[in-house]
Design a protein around this motif. Structure first.
Motif, PDB file in Angstrom:
ATOM      1  N   VAL A 167     -23.738  38.991 -13.233  1.00 13.02           N
ATOM      2  CA  VAL A 167     -23.092  39.820 -12.211  1.00 13.02           C
ATOM      3  C   VAL A 167     -21.855  40.454 -12.825  1.00 13.02           C
ATOM      4  CG1 VAL A 167     -21.895  39.875  -9.988  1.00 13.02           C
ATOM      5  CG2 VAL A 167     -23.904  38.401 -10.291  1.00 13.02           C
ATOM      6  N   HIS A 183     -18.741  42.348 -11.578  1.00 12.37           N
ATOM      7  CA  HIS A 183     -18.057  42.573 -10.298  1.00 12.37           C
ATOM      8  C   HIS A 183     -16.974  43.629 -10.471  1.00 12.37           C
ATOM      9  CE1 HIS A 183     -16.252  41.970  -6.455  1.00 12.37           C
ATOM     10  NE2 HIS A 183     -15.216  41.296  -6.898  1.00 12.37           N
ATOM     11  N   THR A 234     -13.909  38.617  -4.509  1.00 12.43           N
ATOM     12  CA  THR A 234     -14.123  37.907  -5.771  1.00 12.43           C
ATOM     13  C   THR A 234     -14.541  36.459  -5.513  1.00 12.43           C
ATOM     14  OG1 THR A 234     -12.472  39.318  -6.852  1.00 12.43           O
ATOM     15  CG2 THR A 234     -13.068  37.265  -7.970  1.00 12.43           C
ATOM     16  N   VAL A 265     -18.220  36.504  -4.452  1.00 13.53           N
ATOM     17  CA  VAL A 265     -19.124  36.822  -5.560  1.00 13.53           C
ATOM     18  C   VAL A 265     -19.274  35.618  -6.485  1.00 13.53           C
ATOM     19  CG1 VAL A 265     -19.339  38.197  -7.665  1.00 13.53           C
ATOM     20  CG2 VAL A 265     -18.813  39.309  -5.491  1.00 13.53           C
ATOM     21  N   LEU A 266     -18.177  34.956  -6.818  1.00 12.88           N
ATOM     22  CA  LEU A 266     -18.250  33.795  -7.708  1.00 12.88           C
ATOM     23  C   LEU A 266     -19.049  32.657  -7.067  1.00 12.88           C
ATOM     24  CD1 LEU A 266     -14.598  33.789  -9.090  1.00 12.88           C
ATOM     25  CD2 LEU A 266     -16.681  34.228 -10.415  1.00 12.88           C
ATOM     26  N   ALA A 317     -22.740  33.684  -6.864  1.00  9.60           N
ATOM     27  CA  ALA A 317     -23.350  33.656  -8.193  1.00  9.60           C
ATOM     28  C   ALA A 317     -23.706  32.231  -8.597  1.00  9.60           C
ATOM     29  CB  ALA A 317     -22.409  34.288  -9.211  1.00  9.60           C
ATOM     30  N   VAL A 356     -26.733  32.152 -11.242  1.00  7.49           N
ATOM     31  CA  VAL A 356     -26.363  33.201 -12.200  1.00  7.49           C
ATOM     32  C   VAL A 356     -25.669  32.568 -13.401  1.00  7.49           C
ATOM     33  CG1 VAL A 356     -24.854  35.212 -12.519  1.00  7.49           C
ATOM     34  CG2 VAL A 356     -26.186  34.971 -10.414  1.00  7.49           C
ATOM     35  N   ARG A 415     -23.738  34.260 -15.813  1.00 14.06           N
ATOM     36  CA  ARG A 415     -22.469  34.850 -16.243  1.00 14.06           C
ATOM     37  C   ARG A 415     -21.966  35.835 -15.197  1.00 14.06           C
ATOM     38  NH1 ARG A 415     -24.282  37.551 -20.299  1.00 14.06           N
ATOM     39  NH2 ARG A 415     -24.394  35.666 -21.589  1.00 14.06           N
ATOM     40  N   VAL A 416     -20.653  35.790 -14.955  1.00 19.91           N
ATOM     41  CA  VAL A 416     -19.999  36.785 -14.114  1.00 19.91           C
ATOM     42  C   VAL A 416     -18.931  37.476 -14.955  1.00 19.91           C
ATOM     43  CG1 VAL A 416     -18.537  37.193 -12.093  1.00 19.91           C
ATOM     44  CG2 VAL A 416     -20.417  35.545 -11.953  1.00 19.91           C
ATOM     45  N   VAL A 439     -17.502  32.810 -17.000  1.00 23.52           N
ATOM     46  CA  VAL A 439     -16.762  33.942 -16.427  1.00 23.52           C
ATOM     47  C   VAL A 439     -15.988  34.639 -17.542  1.00 23.52           C
ATOM     48  CG1 VAL A 439     -15.048  34.693 -14.741  1.00 23.52           C
ATOM     49  CG2 VAL A 439     -16.549  32.757 -14.210  1.00 23.52           C
TER      50      VAL A 439
END
Length: 364
Positions: free
Chosen positions: A88, A90, A112, A115-116, A119, A124, A126-127, A183
């Motif tokens: 993702v 962002h 944020t 989204v984290l 994810a 997921v 990797r962000v 991240v």
């Protein structure tokens, strides 16, 4: 004729597996430019473009939603026919000068966080987040250039920096709260191009460049094309950790004035900071006094991690400044507040009265 070999899908944790990438804030600005670029990268099989409206990029899957909506996790999980999202990026941030600070913070920080969390829940890997090199702070004793691991010494005095610092804290905590999630945070210098509109780009819309007496500013830019290519490196896992992005080197204030052809207006520190604080408190200027520090002291970054990964900026500081000057040509800003063409020509009406007051205060 022998039958073709069966296709064997790489495991999801295989770095060579085709990637599915989701981009938030994909309809406008940096998000739109990155979405278009990443959709054309070999090895990226699917791109989810997430925003509150559909953009113009083709060959991607558009999903309209607010990034603060926890339902974003369902989009990231995939289904029986579509693979789950691997990365993702962002980019849904509101850093507008005219945004309500409380609403802006609620959108940036909550977005944020959501989204984290989404994810991590969707598995997921990797962000990628994008803040700014402003988080290092602009201080007279800063190293020139700053390494990526330098302390974040910014304060919440500058516009939007409080949100960026909170996003940095969320990024630092996320891998501990969600093991298995990586991240990567990109910290660009002054972003130029792509419609970037900040207190630092408006600095070059003024009839004079305000210089605080005794200060030693150094200017470093990051063209949006270089930022997008750096985001690609991060999305593909070619660089990790906090990553600074900018043109190589920097420009001294004298060089900026010579290249721009804009003369300086020099004020004592107490006068400049005091006037900026009062004018912002009265609602006459969009930028808080803390923004002045970024035109007074150095906050140049090295970009060492990207360089070690083989990335190089295509734009020089001189070329980026020329592009900025071309983009802002015809705009008129006094003390951070942009004038319309009629206001600039006649200084009549409410906006004109504000400009006259701001200009007089600045000159005094």
């Amino acid at each position: 004729m022998s039958s073709p070999e069966p296709i064997v899908r790489a495991a999801r944790n295989d770095a060579a597996a085709p990637l599915t990438i989701a981009v938030t804030g994909a309809a406008d600005g940096v998000g739109a430019l990155f979405t278009e670029r990443i959709a054309a990268v070999p090895g990226v099989r699917r791109v989810l473009a997430l925003d509150e409206r559909a953009g113009e990029t083709e060959d991607v899957e558009w999903h309209t939603l607010d990034v603060r909506d926890p339902a974003i996790a369902d989009r990231l999980r995939g289904d029986g026919e579509s693979p789950p999202v691997d990365v993702v990026v962002h980019l849904a941030l509101d850093l507008g000068l005219d945004s309500d600070p409380a609403a802006r913070s609620a959108y940036n920080v909550r977005g944020t966080q959501t989204v984290l969390t989404a994810a991590a829940a969707a598995g997921v890997r990797r962000v990628v987040l994008c803040t700014s090199a402003m988080v290092y702070g602009a201080l007279a004793d800063n190293d020139v250039p700053l390494s990526e691991d330098a302390d974040l010494r910014a304060t919440a005095d500058a516009g939007g920096v409080d949100d960026l610092l909170e996003i940095e804290r969320l990024a630092e905590r996320a891998p501990h709260a969600h093991p298995g999630l990586t991240v990567t945070v990109l910290r660009p210098a002054v972003v130029v191009g792509g419609g970037a509109d900040t207190a630092l780009t408006r600095y070059f819309e003024s009839p004079r460049l305000l210089v605080v007496a005794g200060s030693q500013p150094r200017w470093q830019f990051c063209h949006v094309e270089d930022l997008v290519s750096a985001l690609e490196y991060a999305a593909l896992g070619r660089v990790e950790g906090p990553v600074s992005v900018g043109c190589d080197g920097w420009l001294e204030q004298d060089e900026v004035e010579e290249l721009s052809g804009i003369r300086r207006m020099e004020l004592p520190s107490a006068v400049a900071l005091g006037a900026a604080s009062r004018l912002h408190r009265l609602g006459l200027t969009p930028s808080p006094a803390g923004d002045l520090a970024y035109t007074m002291h150095p906050w140049v970054v090295s970009g060492s991690r990207l360089h070690a990964a083989g990335w190089r900026p295509r734009w020089s500081n001189e070329d980026a400044l020329a592009a900025l000057l071309e983009e802002v040509a015809g705009r008129h800003t006094v003390a951070g507040r942009r004038l319309g063409a009629k206001d600039a020509a006649t200084t009549l009406g409410a906006a004109g009265a504000t400009v006259a007051l701001v200009g007089t205060a600045a000159l005094v």
